[in-house]
Design a protein around this motif. Structure first.
Motif, short mmCIF file in Angstrom:
data_model
loop_
_atom_site.label_atom_id
_atom_site.label_comp_id
_atom_site.label_asym_id
_atom_site.label_seq_id
_atom_site.Cartn_x
_atom_site.Cartn_y
_atom_site.Cartn_z
N ARG A 16 0.83 -1.21 0.00
CA ARG A 16 0.00 0.00 0.00
C ARG A 16 0.87 1.26 0.00
NH1 ARG A 16 -4.85 -1.93 2.60
NH2 ARG A 16 -5.14 -3.99 1.69
N ARG A 17 1.94 1.24 0.80
CA ARG A 17 2.79 2.43 0.86
C ARG A 17 3.48 2.70 -0.48
NH1 ARG A 17 6.64 2.13 5.87
NH2 ARG A 17 6.05 -0.06 6.08
N VAL A 18 3.86 1.62 -1.16
CA VAL A 18 4.48 1.80 -2.47
C VAL A 18 3.48 2.43 -3.45
CG1 VAL A 18 5.34 0.55 -4.50
CG2 VAL A 18 6.21 -0.01 -2.23
N PHE A 19 2.26 1.91 -3.49
CA PHE A 19 1.25 2.46 -4.39
C PHE A 19 0.98 3.93 -4.07
CE2 PHE A 19 -0.61 -2.07 -4.63
CZ PHE A 19 0.26 -2.40 -5.66
N THR A 20 0.91 4.25 -2.78
CA THR A 20 0.63 5.63 -2.37
C THR A 20 1.74 6.57 -2.81
OG1 THR A 20 -0.65 4.89 -0.44
CG2 THR A 20 0.21 7.14 -0.38
N GLU A 21 2.98 6.17 -2.58
CA GLU A 21 4.11 7.05 -2.91
C GLU A 21 4.28 7.21 -4.42
OE1 GLU A 21 5.58 9.01 -0.94
OE2 GLU A 21 4.62 8.20 0.86
N VAL A 22 4.03 6.16 -5.18
CA VAL A 22 4.12 6.26 -6.64
C VAL A 22 3.02 7.18 -7.16
CG1 VAL A 22 3.81 4.98 -8.80
CG2 VAL A 22 5.31 4.08 -7.02
N LYS A 38 14.32 8.97 -3.85
CA LYS A 38 14.06 9.25 -2.43
C LYS A 38 12.96 8.36 -1.85
CE LYS A 38 15.23 14.16 -3.10
NZ LYS A 38 14.72 15.55 -3.02
N LEU A 39 12.16 7.75 -2.74
CA LEU A 39 10.99 7.00 -2.26
C LEU A 39 11.34 5.84 -1.34
CD1 LEU A 39 8.54 6.93 -5.31
CD2 LEU A 39 8.77 8.61 -3.47
N PRO A 40 12.39 5.04 -1.60
CA PRO A 40 12.69 3.94 -0.68
C PRO A 40 12.96 4.41 0.73
CG PRO A 40 13.87 3.66 -2.75
CD PRO A 40 13.28 5.03 -2.77
N TYR A 41 13.54 5.60 0.88
CA TYR A 41 13.85 6.12 2.21
C TYR A 41 12.60 6.68 2.88
CZ TYR A 41 18.60 5.57 0.59
OH TYR A 41 19.78 5.03 0.11
N ARG A 42 11.64 7.11 2.08
CA ARG A 42 10.38 7.58 2.65
C ARG A 42 9.52 6.40 3.11
NH1 ARG A 42 7.59 11.45 -1.38
NH2 ARG A 42 9.52 12.55 -0.94
N ILE A 43 9.57 5.32 2.34
CA ILE A 43 8.77 4.14 2.67
C ILE A 43 9.42 3.33 3.80
CG2 ILE A 43 7.88 1.95 1.74
CD1 ILE A 43 7.75 3.38 -1.01
N ILE A 44 10.75 3.23 3.79
CA ILE A 44 11.50 2.52 4.84
C ILE A 44 12.43 3.52 5.51
CG2 ILE A 44 13.01 0.55 5.36
CD1 ILE A 44 10.44 -0.37 4.17
N PRO A 45 11.93 4.29 6.47
CA PRO A 45 12.75 5.32 7.12
C PRO A 45 13.66 4.75 8.21
CG PRO A 45 10.56 5.35 8.05
CD PRO A 45 10.55 4.29 6.97
N GLY A 46 14.56 5.57 8.69
CA GLY A 46 15.38 5.21 9.84
C GLY A 46 16.62 4.41 9.49
N GLU A 47 17.22 3.80 10.53
CA GLU A 47 18.47 3.07 10.38
C GLU A 47 18.37 1.60 10.75
OE1 GLU A 47 21.49 4.96 12.67
OE2 GLU A 47 21.12 6.96 11.85
N VAL A 48 17.26 1.22 11.36
CA VAL A 48 17.12 -0.14 11.86
C VAL A 48 16.06 -0.88 11.04
CG1 VAL A 48 16.59 -1.58 13.87
CG2 VAL A 48 17.75 0.63 14.17
N SER A 49 16.39 -2.08 10.61
CA SER A 49 15.44 -2.87 9.82
C SER A 49 14.29 -3.35 10.70
CB SER A 49 16.15 -4.07 9.19
OG SER A 49 16.65 -4.93 10.19
N LEU A 68 8.33 -1.66 -10.40
CA LEU A 68 7.24 -2.46 -10.95
C LEU A 68 5.92 -1.71 -10.89
CD1 LEU A 68 8.24 -5.91 -9.43
CD2 LEU A 68 8.36 -5.28 -11.84
N ALA A 69 5.68 -0.97 -9.81
CA ALA A 69 4.45 -0.18 -9.71
C ALA A 69 4.37 0.88 -10.79
CB ALA A 69 4.35 0.47 -8.33
N MET A 70 5.52 1.32 -11.28
CA MET A 70 5.58 2.30 -12.35
C MET A 70 5.64 1.65 -13.72
SD MET A 70 8.18 5.04 -10.54
CE MET A 70 8.13 6.23 -11.88
N GLY A 71 5.57 0.32 -13.75
CA GLY A 71 5.58 -0.40 -15.02
C GLY A 71 6.95 -0.75 -15.54
N LEU A 72 8.00 -0.38 -14.79
CA LEU A 72 9.37 -0.63 -15.23
C LEU A 72 9.80 -2.06 -14.92
CD1 LEU A 72 10.94 2.73 -14.02
CD2 LEU A 72 10.62 2.03 -16.40
N PRO A 73 10.77 -2.59 -15.65
CA PRO A 73 11.23 -3.96 -15.38
C PRO A 73 12.15 -4.02 -14.16
CG PRO A 73 12.52 -2.99 -17.15
CD PRO A 73 11.43 -2.00 -16.82
N LEU A 74 12.31 -5.22 -13.62
CA LEU A 74 13.28 -5.44 -12.55
C LEU A 74 14.68 -5.17 -13.07
CD1 LEU A 74 11.94 -8.82 -11.12
CD2 LEU A 74 11.75 -6.59 -10.02
#
Length: 508
Positions: A16-22, A38-49, A68-74
């Motif tokens: 859901r977060r990926v769809f929202t940010e895209v 910047k989107l990966p850092y917005r979706i997964i913030p901080g330093e700890v997994s 993939l959400a944007m239609g691009l290949p892996l």
């Protein structure tokens, strides 16, 4: 069906977060290449997994999900490439599809073992040893303490020992994605990770909603749709019958207001097209069965249709030639408003993205969204369903109860039977239906053997029908119950009562 359907898990949250940010990225329309990084850092913030052993791995997986959400290949794992590689191909205001639709992010896959039957520590080493007695391959022997041990080289995974163990000490396990795939399209690569055989795959999406690691993802069209909206295209959404109860607080009455906040001009119910499909299939059945063909199969589920054509090509001519509700509804809209109007199908189905792109038939569908992807757009635009006004009357009251019933297993066949009985009251119609591709295969095997001559056959690629599709938000069983209740409130009950077969003024 996966036991996690309808449960909001960590995998659901990330999707859901990926769809929202895209969606937000596309709406904001600023320096896409830079902002995408910047989107990966917005979706997964901080330093700890949170979910894996490294936050870098979490962000790497999310980066592929964004692409993939944007239609691009892996991106290839063994070559260096930035997350925004190829973004110039994606920044367009029209459908963008680079096959395949269903993709496995290899480094997100847990390399689950293939199907196995194993004895757990719960085994008591009982004297009876019923597991050994029922094993057809003599694959079970015993330790000095009497505990059962299974010889994996002999075991055929029949599960008979699992059924008879009095302590439930023997378990049968299988890679969840493979267990969900009715086409046996998922195997293993050289590293034990899941691998899709695209010659078998029909893009139903059951694997992607069954993978508990979120390693399987379908490509999206959110980004391109919003580009179309932003450049001023007239966009009309057509909403699949499975919509009911997918968005808590969003009633059919509020739907048009919510969609207009996203930039859509209007919303139309695909159940109208389902009514027209019902009438056409009823006419097909009365005309063709049994005079010209032994049975007829429904056409509305793309995964069912693809499966039949792949595995039973000799039966392909028995599938109804009627256009699907999605295509019929799109054509009605473009006939009414002109070919320049963009039509977006919103529904529960991943495979509809392929149907809309088929070259063998003009679909008139410009974009396809799943309900999950639409929710991402709502969240990106901060649409509060509770703040929307409920208009008087139901803005979704132009199709029959039978048309809405297309969303559940058995609903298509019942709608066609009802239509046949209206047209020819003395005509007997025998029906058989299957849900899930494994059951659909068995249905067609029996039909090929002549067991269903004279029948109308309905196949649904997803368990439960469209309500169990890969792009749904709600628990399939609860959603089906809500739809059943909604059908009692419709003005029309049968497809043949619909006034829109010829009159296209239903959008006025």
């Amino acid at each position: 069906m996966s036991t996690t359907r309808g449960i909001y898990t960590a995998v659901t949250d990330i999707r859901r977060r990926v769809f929202t940010e895209v969606a937000r990225l596309s709406y904001e329309g600023q320096n896409y290449a830079e902002e995408m990084t910047k989107l990966p850092y917005r979706i997964i913030p901080g330093e700890v997994s949170t979910h894996r052993n490294s936050i870098f791995l979490e962000r790497a997986i999310v980066s592929e999900r964004i692409r993939l959400a944007m239609g691009l290949p892996l991106r290839p794992i063994d070559e260096q490439a930035p997350i925004n590689a190829g973004i110039e191909n994606s920044v367009i205001a029209q459908k963008y599809y680079d096959p395949p639709l269903i993709n496995i992010i290899k480094f997100a896959c847990s390399a689950c073992p293939p199907k196995r039957v194993e004895v757990t520590d719960v085994c008591r080493g009982c004297l009876a040893h019923p597991c050994n007695e029922v094993c057809p391959k003599d694959a079970i022997h015993f330790t000095p303490g009497g505990h059962s041990v299974i010889d994996q080289d002999k075991c055929i995974k029949c599960g008979k020992c699992v059924e008879v163990c009095p302590y439930h000490a023997i378990v049968k396990s299988e890679r969840p994605c493979a267990a969900a795939c009715g086409m046996n399209a998922i195997g293993s690569d050289e590293l034990g990770r899941a691998n899709i055989d695209y010659d078998k795959c029909v893009s139903c999406g059951m694997c992607l909603v069954s993978c508990p690691f979120g390693a399987i993802v379908d490509k999206g069209q959110i980004f391109q749709l919003v580009q179309s909206i932003r450049q001023g295209d007239r966009n009309i959404a057509i909403m699949a019958p499975a919509f009911i109860s997918q968005f808590p607080g969003l009633t059919p009455g509020k739907l048009k207001s919510a969609m207009r906040m996203l930039g859509f001009e209007n919303v139309v119910e695909v159940a109208i097209g389902a009514d027209l499909c019902t009438i056409e299939e009823a006419k097909d059945f009365m005309r063709e069965v049994p005079e010209h063909q032994p049975f007829m199969a429904t056409s509305c589920c793309p995964s069912w249709s693809m499966m039949a054509k792949k595995l039973f090509p000799e039966l392909a001519q028995n599938i109804s030639m009627a256009l699907t509700p999605m295509v019929l509804t799109a054509r009605l809209i473009k006939k009414k408003f002109g070919q320049d109007v963009r039509v977006t199908f919103v529904g529960p189905c991943a495979a509809k993205k392929l149907e809309a792109s088929r070259r063998s038939i003009r679909s008139d569908v410009d974009f396809v969204l799943t309900f999950e992807e639409l929710m991402g757009m709502f969240e990106a635009r901060e649409v509060d369903f509770d703040q929307l006004e409920e208009p008087e009357g139901d803005s979704f009251d132009k199709a029959s109860a039978d048309g809405w019933g297309f969303a559940v297993s058995g609903g298509v066949a019942q709608a066609v039977v009802n239509a046949v009985h209206e047209m020819d009251p003395d005509r007997e119609v025998k029906i058989a239906s299957a849900q899930g591709l494994a059951d659909c295969k068995r249905l067609l095997m029996m039909a090929r053997a002549g067991k269903y001559n004279g029948y109308l056959l309905e196949g649904m690629g997803c368990p439960g029908g469209c309500m169990g599709g890969a792009g749904t938000l709600a628990d399939p069983a609860k959603a089906a119950a809500a739809l059943s209740k909604y059908k009692t409130q419709t003005t029309f009950k049968k497809a043949v009562e619909s006034p829109y077969e010829i009159d296209l003024g239903f959008l006025n």
